[in-house]
Design an enzyme around this catalytic site. Structure first.
Site, short mmCIF file in Angstrom:
data_model
loop_
_atom_site.label_atom_id
_atom_site.label_comp_id
_atom_site.label_asym_id
_atom_site.label_seq_id
_atom_site.Cartn_x
_atom_site.Cartn_y
_atom_site.Cartn_z
N CYS A 114 47.78 -7.15 68.12
CA CYS A 114 49.17 -6.97 68.59
C CYS A 114 49.56 -7.96 69.68
O CYS A 114 50.74 -8.12 69.97
CB CYS A 114 49.37 -5.54 69.06
SG CYS A 114 48.98 -4.33 67.80
N HIS A 251 55.42 -4.90 73.65
CA HIS A 251 54.91 -4.62 72.30
C HIS A 251 55.38 -3.23 71.89
O HIS A 251 55.34 -2.28 72.68
CB HIS A 251 53.38 -4.70 72.31
CG HIS A 251 52.78 -4.21 71.02
ND1 HIS A 251 53.22 -4.66 69.80
CD2 HIS A 251 51.82 -3.30 70.77
CE1 HIS A 251 52.54 -4.04 68.85
NE2 HIS A 251 51.69 -3.22 69.41
N ASN A 281 55.03 0.29 64.58
CA ASN A 281 54.21 -0.75 65.21
C ASN A 281 53.93 -1.83 64.16
O ASN A 281 53.19 -1.58 63.21
CB ASN A 281 52.92 -0.13 65.74
CG ASN A 281 52.00 -1.14 66.41
OD1 ASN A 281 52.22 -2.35 66.32
ND2 ASN A 281 50.97 -0.65 67.08
N1 COA Z 1 51.14 14.64 62.57
C1 COA Z 1 50.85 15.85 63.10
N2 COA Z 1 49.79 16.04 63.90
C2 COA Z 1 49.02 14.97 64.19
C3 COA Z 1 49.29 13.70 63.67
C4 COA Z 1 50.40 13.56 62.82
N3 COA Z 1 50.75 12.37 62.28
N4 COA Z 1 48.35 12.83 64.12
C5 COA Z 1 47.53 13.53 64.92
N5 COA Z 1 47.92 14.83 64.95
C6 COA Z 1 47.32 15.93 65.68
C7 COA Z 1 45.90 15.66 66.06
O1 COA Z 1 45.05 15.99 64.97
C8 COA Z 1 45.72 16.60 67.22
O2 COA Z 1 45.49 17.89 66.71
P1 COA Z 1 44.35 18.84 67.39
O3 COA Z 1 44.82 19.02 68.80
O4 COA Z 1 44.44 20.04 66.54
O5 COA Z 1 43.10 18.05 67.26
C9 COA Z 1 47.09 16.63 67.88
O6 COA Z 1 48.01 16.08 66.91
C10 COA Z 1 47.21 15.84 69.16
O7 COA Z 1 46.66 14.57 68.99
P2 COA Z 1 46.51 13.61 70.21
O8 COA Z 1 45.59 12.51 69.82
O9 COA Z 1 46.22 14.40 71.43
O10 COA Z 1 48.01 13.07 70.36
P3 COA Z 1 48.55 12.07 71.43
O11 COA Z 1 49.60 12.72 72.24
O12 COA Z 1 47.45 11.33 72.15
O13 COA Z 1 49.30 10.98 70.53
C11 COA Z 1 49.04 8.82 69.52
C12 COA Z 1 48.56 10.26 69.55
C13 COA Z 1 48.23 8.04 68.49
C14 COA Z 1 50.51 8.78 69.13
C15 COA Z 1 48.88 8.21 70.93
O14 COA Z 1 47.59 8.44 71.40
C16 COA Z 1 49.15 6.74 70.95
O15 COA Z 1 50.27 6.32 70.77
N6 COA Z 1 48.12 5.94 71.25
C17 COA Z 1 48.29 4.51 71.30
C18 COA Z 1 48.48 4.00 69.94
C19 COA Z 1 48.76 2.56 69.93
O16 COA Z 1 49.58 2.12 70.66
N7 COA Z 1 48.08 1.82 69.08
C20 COA Z 1 48.26 0.46 68.86
C21 COA Z 1 48.04 -0.33 70.09
S1 COA Z 1 48.32 -1.98 69.78
#
Ligand code: COA
Length: 324
Positions: A114, A251, A281
């Protein structure tokens, strides 16, 4: 005499197919509410028949037209991508081939995930300032849908496909922040985080591209700090304070990351460009795509100060300060 690289052309290209969160809820156990509140993403464009080179070519063609130059004037084509058509030659070579670029045009890809566009822009800017080239085409292009596991709700809802491009050209400046062009760039990486954001395969390890895997929480925390750090550094290098910044183009990974970075930099929300809602993204494409869309809409104007900041797998990160 102080050589600057000025942005003289910009372009973007998105595949036609638009996929909503409700569409994704038919494939995996998810819903619009979860995706919208956790990420800010509502829709994303996904490729059907088109290849990453077709997206890159579309963005490049627009950027060259906007620049009002002929392809023969381009000395170097660099494409930032993690989803090239072929393992070799580079996607840049494919784009050069499609553009009918002259023999002698330098072509290569950048693999910095990215952060790829900011890495590519930095390299091209350095070559221009050293006098090695005069004009460069810098593209970010991705078909992330090809390396997403469509059964994994943790990742498949986050990504989209698209391309953005700029043409940059040498111009004499005064060496002050009143110059137009790229005023400062800074790149970083910390390979200790190699395992935190990666594909599960590759040519040498599995003979496949693999699927995107990430430790979402770790990436989130690192992204907020690194994006802010890179932005602050280039602003300092260019002698620009946050009140002089017209646009922050971070980004586009997650609206919560974008908002946190805007707050850390003490920028009002109306100065922070958001495209993640309709692009998802798009990795290396996200910044040039957002740039081109917002120039075309009339939001970003000639003379505006833009701060770009990116973070991705590696971990890699970096920023660029530009007077458009
Ligand atoms: N729909 C519904 N539930 C989902 C899901 C989806 N698409 N994806 C994950 N979940 C669930 C998980 O399984 C978890 O359930 P559990 O508590 O029963 O285990 C719950 O949602 C919470 O997941 P969590 O990982 O705590 O969510 P979060 O608030 O951290 O958000 C991201 C997840 C991926 C959106 C966030 O961590 C993020 O944006 N990270 C950076 C990603 C990024 O920028 N990547 C590229 C960088 S270049």
């Amino acid at each position: 005499m102080h050589i600057r690289s000025e942005i003289i052309g910009w372009g973007h290209y998105l595949p036609k197919k638009v996929v909503t969160n409700d569409d994704l809820a038919k494939i995996v156990d998810t819903n619009d509410e979860w995706i919208s509140t956790r990420t800010g993403i509502k829709t994303r464009h996904l490729v059907e028949e088109e290849l990453t080179s077709d997206l890159a070519y579309g963005a490049a063609k627009m950027a060259i037209e906007k620049a009002g130059i002929s392809v023969d004037e381009i000395d170097s084509i660099v494409v930032a991508t993690v989803t090239p058509d072929n393992t070799t030659p580079s996607l840049a070579a494919k784009v050069a081939n499609k553009l009918n670029a002259k023999s002698g045009t330098v072509t290569y890809d950048i693999s910095a995930a990215c952060s790829g566009f900011v890495y590519g822009l930095t390299q091209a800017d350095n070559m221009i300032r050293l006098g090695q080239i005069k004009t460069a085409l810098v593209i970010g292009s991705e078909s992330l849908s090809k390396i997403v596991d469509w059964t994994d709700r943790n990742t498949c809802v986050l990504f989209g496909d698209g391309a953005g491009a700029v043409v940059i050209r040498a111009k004499e400046g005064e060496g002050t922040s009143a110059d137009t062009g790229i005023l400062a760039t800074k790149l970083y990486a910390d390979a200790a985080h190699y395992e935190s954001l990666k594909t599960t395969g590759g040519v040498a390890s599995t003979k496949t591209a693999g699927f995107i895997f990430m430790d979402g929480k770790e990436v989130f925390k690192f992204a907020v700090n690194s994006l802010s750090q890179a932005a602050e550094t280039v602003m300092q290098m260019g002698g620009i304070s946050s009140k002089d910044v017209d646009w922050l183009i971070p980004h586009q990974a997650n609206i919560r990351i974008i908002s946190n970075v805007g707050e850390k930099l003490e920028l009002p929300t109306e100065k922070v460009i958001v495209a993640v809602d309709h692009h998802g993204n798009t990795s290396a494409a996200s910044i040039p795509l957002a740039l081109s869309e917002n120039i075309e809409s009339g939001k970003i104007k000639k003379g505006d100060i833009i701060v770009m900041t990116a973070m991705g797998a590696g971990f890699t990160w970096g920023g660029a300060l530009i007077r458009f």
